[in-house]
Write a protein that holds these residues in place. Structure first.
Motif, mmCIF file in Angstrom:
data_model
loop_
_atom_site.group_PDB
_atom_site.id
_atom_site.type_symbol
_atom_site.label_atom_id
_atom_site.label_comp_id
_atom_site.label_asym_id
_atom_site.label_seq_id
_atom_site.Cartn_x
_atom_site.Cartn_y
_atom_site.Cartn_z
ATOM 1 N N GLU A 1 2.499 18.089 -53.665
ATOM 2 C CA GLU A 1 2.408 18.008 -54.970
ATOM 3 C C GLU A 1 3.047 18.060 -55.708
ATOM 4 O O GLU A 1 3.025 17.823 -56.811
ATOM 5 C CB GLU A 1 1.056 17.951 -54.769
ATOM 6 C CG GLU A 1 0.500 19.688 -55.441
ATOM 7 C CD GLU A 1 0.259 20.839 -53.977
ATOM 8 O OE1 GLU A 1 -0.747 21.436 -53.732
ATOM 9 O OE2 GLU A 1 0.673 20.283 -53.266
ATOM 10 N N ASP A 2 3.425 19.404 -56.057
ATOM 11 C CA ASP A 2 4.346 19.608 -56.887
ATOM 12 C C ASP A 2 5.763 19.425 -56.600
ATOM 13 O O ASP A 2 5.946 18.816 -58.339
ATOM 14 C CB ASP A 2 5.055 21.013 -56.624
ATOM 15 C CG ASP A 2 3.578 22.046 -56.585
ATOM 16 O OD1 ASP A 2 4.028 23.349 -56.122
ATOM 17 O OD2 ASP A 2 3.009 21.691 -57.526
ATOM 18 N N TYR B 1 3.873 14.560 -61.546
ATOM 19 C CA TYR B 1 4.454 15.470 -62.887
ATOM 20 C C TYR B 1 2.923 16.247 -63.269
ATOM 21 O O TYR B 1 1.813 16.913 -62.576
ATOM 22 C CB TYR B 1 4.607 14.445 -64.004
ATOM 23 C CG TYR B 1 5.279 13.711 -64.638
ATOM 24 C CD1 TYR B 1 6.448 13.924 -64.655
ATOM 25 C CD2 TYR B 1 5.284 11.936 -63.961
ATOM 26 C CE1 TYR B 1 7.477 13.211 -64.575
ATOM 27 C CE2 TYR B 1 6.582 10.816 -64.044
ATOM 28 C CZ TYR B 1 7.272 11.695 -64.415
ATOM 29 O OH TYR B 1 8.503 11.333 -65.001
ATOM 30 N N GLY B 2 3.421 17.703 -63.596
ATOM 31 C CA GLY B 2 2.689 18.434 -63.943
ATOM 32 C C GLY B 2 1.944 18.331 -65.702
ATOM 33 O O GLY B 2 2.412 17.867 -66.369
ATOM 34 N N PRO B 3 1.175 19.578 -65.758
ATOM 35 C CA PRO B 3 0.909 19.674 -66.957
ATOM 36 C C PRO B 3 2.130 19.725 -68.190
ATOM 37 O O PRO B 3 3.070 20.649 -67.853
ATOM 38 C CB PRO B 3 -0.361 20.264 -67.438
ATOM 39 C CG PRO B 3 -0.382 20.427 -65.952
ATOM 40 C CD PRO B 3 0.883 20.242 -65.366
ATOM 41 N N SER C 1 1.429 24.320 -65.339
ATOM 42 C CA SER C 1 0.838 24.420 -63.891
ATOM 43 C C SER C 1 -0.536 25.776 -64.409
ATOM 44 O O SER C 1 0.078 26.565 -64.498
ATOM 45 C CB SER C 1 1.000 24.268 -62.911
ATOM 46 O OG SER C 1 2.104 23.109 -62.709
ATOM 47 N N ALA C 2 -1.726 25.238 -64.201
ATOM 48 C CA ALA C 2 -2.373 26.476 -64.007
ATOM 49 C C ALA C 2 -2.441 27.723 -63.305
ATOM 50 O O ALA C 2 -3.001 28.497 -63.750
ATOM 51 C CB ALA C 2 -3.661 25.552 -63.980
ATOM 52 N N CYS D 1 7.384 17.788 -68.392
ATOM 53 C CA CYS D 1 7.323 19.092 -67.891
ATOM 54 C C CYS D 1 8.147 19.632 -67.608
ATOM 55 O O CYS D 1 9.249 19.302 -67.003
ATOM 56 C CB CYS D 1 6.524 18.970 -66.578
ATOM 57 S SG CYS D 1 6.319 18.077 -65.636
ATOM 58 N N GLY E 1 7.735 21.503 -60.731
ATOM 59 C CA GLY E 1 6.503 22.170 -60.168
ATOM 60 C C GLY E 1 6.763 23.008 -59.021
ATOM 61 O O GLY E 1 6.356 24.466 -59.473
ATOM 62 N N GLN F 1 8.325 25.744 -60.238
ATOM 63 C CA GLN F 1 6.575 26.968 -60.794
ATOM 64 C C GLN F 1 5.991 27.567 -60.516
ATOM 65 O O GLN F 1 5.760 28.571 -59.987
ATOM 66 C CB GLN F 1 5.423 26.306 -62.524
ATOM 67 C CG GLN F 1 6.344 25.636 -63.245
ATOM 68 C CD GLN F 1 4.964 24.785 -64.183
ATOM 69 O OE1 GLN F 1 4.217 25.187 -64.741
ATOM 70 N NE2 GLN F 1 5.770 23.366 -64.846
ATOM 71 N N ARG F 2 5.641 26.999 -58.904
ATOM 72 C CA ARG F 2 5.096 27.604 -57.524
ATOM 73 C C ARG F 2 6.052 29.172 -57.387
ATOM 74 O O ARG F 2 5.676 29.278 -57.131
ATOM 75 C CB ARG F 2 5.453 26.958 -56.958
ATOM 76 C CG ARG F 2 4.292 26.946 -55.305
ATOM 77 C CD ARG F 2 2.881 27.293 -55.909
ATOM 78 N NE ARG F 2 2.175 25.695 -56.098
ATOM 79 C CZ ARG F 2 1.055 26.373 -56.043
ATOM 80 N NH1 ARG F 2 -0.105 26.871 -55.999
ATOM 81 N NH2 ARG F 2 0.350 24.679 -56.133
#
Length: 384
Positions: A58-59, A63-65, A69-70, A262, A265, A268-269
């Motif tokens: 999904e990353d 698109y992410g925020p 990402s939270a 953004c 993803g 970020q992970r």
């Protein structure tokens, strides 16, 4: 006895749009059949392999925020509590494409053509270039003897104060009292304080390393910028973060969304995974490198170095007439790639930057070539 041969500039071109370091890196890339010893970068290398992170589909496929990402915001919040004793809320954090992107967002958001940016010297060359491109007039100050010089330069036209602590390349660390004073001065003049803290994991034990965000009331006037590149030895992720008030972060988030939507993803992970793993091994590796390199340089005739108490590099003065000619010559003749003083503004002299976190074998070979080359191209008499 030193042979005192003349070094020649043959690689760098002052008219090139690239920095001297980038030009030398391009020279290396153009010679794939040669072996080079690269001590030009100051990204610390992990002393042992790092466990693979997990990529989530999904990353990659969505698109992410724009603010991040939270899961990464939570990891950054936990990291800041542990390292800097501050507790940002998620809305006070913005994830950027590395620290330079974060710095660029802040600089452009605050730009007022003709206003003044007071910049701690020495400073990585890209910072004043970004400031001038945004319309700032750049003036330098030294914090080596305190903040008196800065205070004397503050005026009604001052819009921004930039500091880097621990400093690249000197390793100087601003104390808690100095950081608090900087935040106070910025607020009193209607200016903003931009603190570049991308080396804040690296300070000798017992050193008072302050955060300008220690006082909650300062947050509307202060931005700090950090990244995974230096503090966590992972520049390929291109992940950084900005901390400031929620209002300031909303403004920057909107600017980031317009430019790039953004941050990656998967990056970020992986960044969250590394933050949760921690960087204790990297910090120990750099600190042992500080001791090793400081001692080794004392044995090289003519080299002058005052190791700082923080950061991931040492700034050393060499006994050569033209540091750029020397840099070109040792790269061409010996395959030794060095970062020279041209990477910085606000300082001049025959300086090179050496990385504390480089692989030990690389450092050992580089030091050997440095001593050999100075015996040929330097002008200091060898020690007996």
């Amino acid at each position: 006895m030193a042979r005192n041969l003349t070094a020649q500039r043959s690689i760098v071109d002052a008219d090139s749009p690239f920095t001297f370091l980038q030009q030398r890196l391009r020279y290396v890339d153009a010679c794939p059949d040669r072996t080079f010893i690269n001590v030009a970068e100051n990204v610390p290398c992990w002393p042992s392999p790092f466990p693979d992170g997990v990529l989530h589909a999904e990353d990659t496929l969505a698109y992410g925020p724009c603010e991040g990402s939270a899961f990464l915001l939570r990891a950054i919040e936990a990291r800041e509590r542990a390292v800097n004793k501050i507790s940002p809320n998620p809305e006070e954090i913005l994830v950027s494409n590395g620290a330079l992107h974060g710095l660029s967002l802040v600089i452009r958001a605050l730009a007022q053509p003709g206003s003044v940016a007071l910049v701690q010297a020495p400073v990585y060359i890209c910072i004043p270039q970004m400031l001038r491109a945004a319309g700032f007039r750049v003036r330098y100050f030294s914090a080596a003897a305190g903040l008196g010089e800065l205070e004397s330069l503050l005026g009604e036209d001052t819009r921004l104060i930039y500091v880097n602590s621990p400093n690249n390349p000197t390793g100087q660390v601003l104390s808690s009292a100095q950081m608090a004073r900087l935040a106070e001065l910025a607020a009193s003049r209607g200016a903003k304080l931009l603190a570049d803290v991308v080396y804040d994991s690296f300070a000798k034990p017992g050193v008072d390393r302050g955060s300008p965000l220690a006082n909650r009331e300062a947050w509307p006037h202060v931005y700090t910028v950090n990244s995974m590149s230096k503090n966590y030895g992972s520049p390929g992720l291109r992940v950084g973060w900005v901390l400031s008030s929620a209002e300031n972060v909303r403004m920057l988030s909107a600017l980031l969304e317009r430019e790039c939507v953004c941050v990656s993803g998967p990056s970020q992970r992986l960044a969250a995974s590394i933050l949760e793993h921690g960087n204790a091994a990297l910090v120990d590796h750099v600190e042992s490198g500080r001791r090793l390199l400081s001692e080794a340089l004392r044995q090289v005739p003519g080299v002058v170095c005052e190791p700082g108490v923080g950061g991931t590099q040492l700034f050393a003065s060499l006994p050569v007439e033209d540091i750029e000619a020397y840099g070109d010559t040792v790269l061409r003749e010996l395959g030794l790639l060095l970062a020279t003083c041209s990477q910085y503004e606000g300082v001049s002299g025959p300086f090179i930057r050496l990385p504390l976190g480089a692989p030990r074998d690389t450092l050992s070979r580089a030091l050997k070539l440095l001593a050999e080359s100075l015996a040929i191209y330097g002008h200091a008499s060898p020690r007996i």
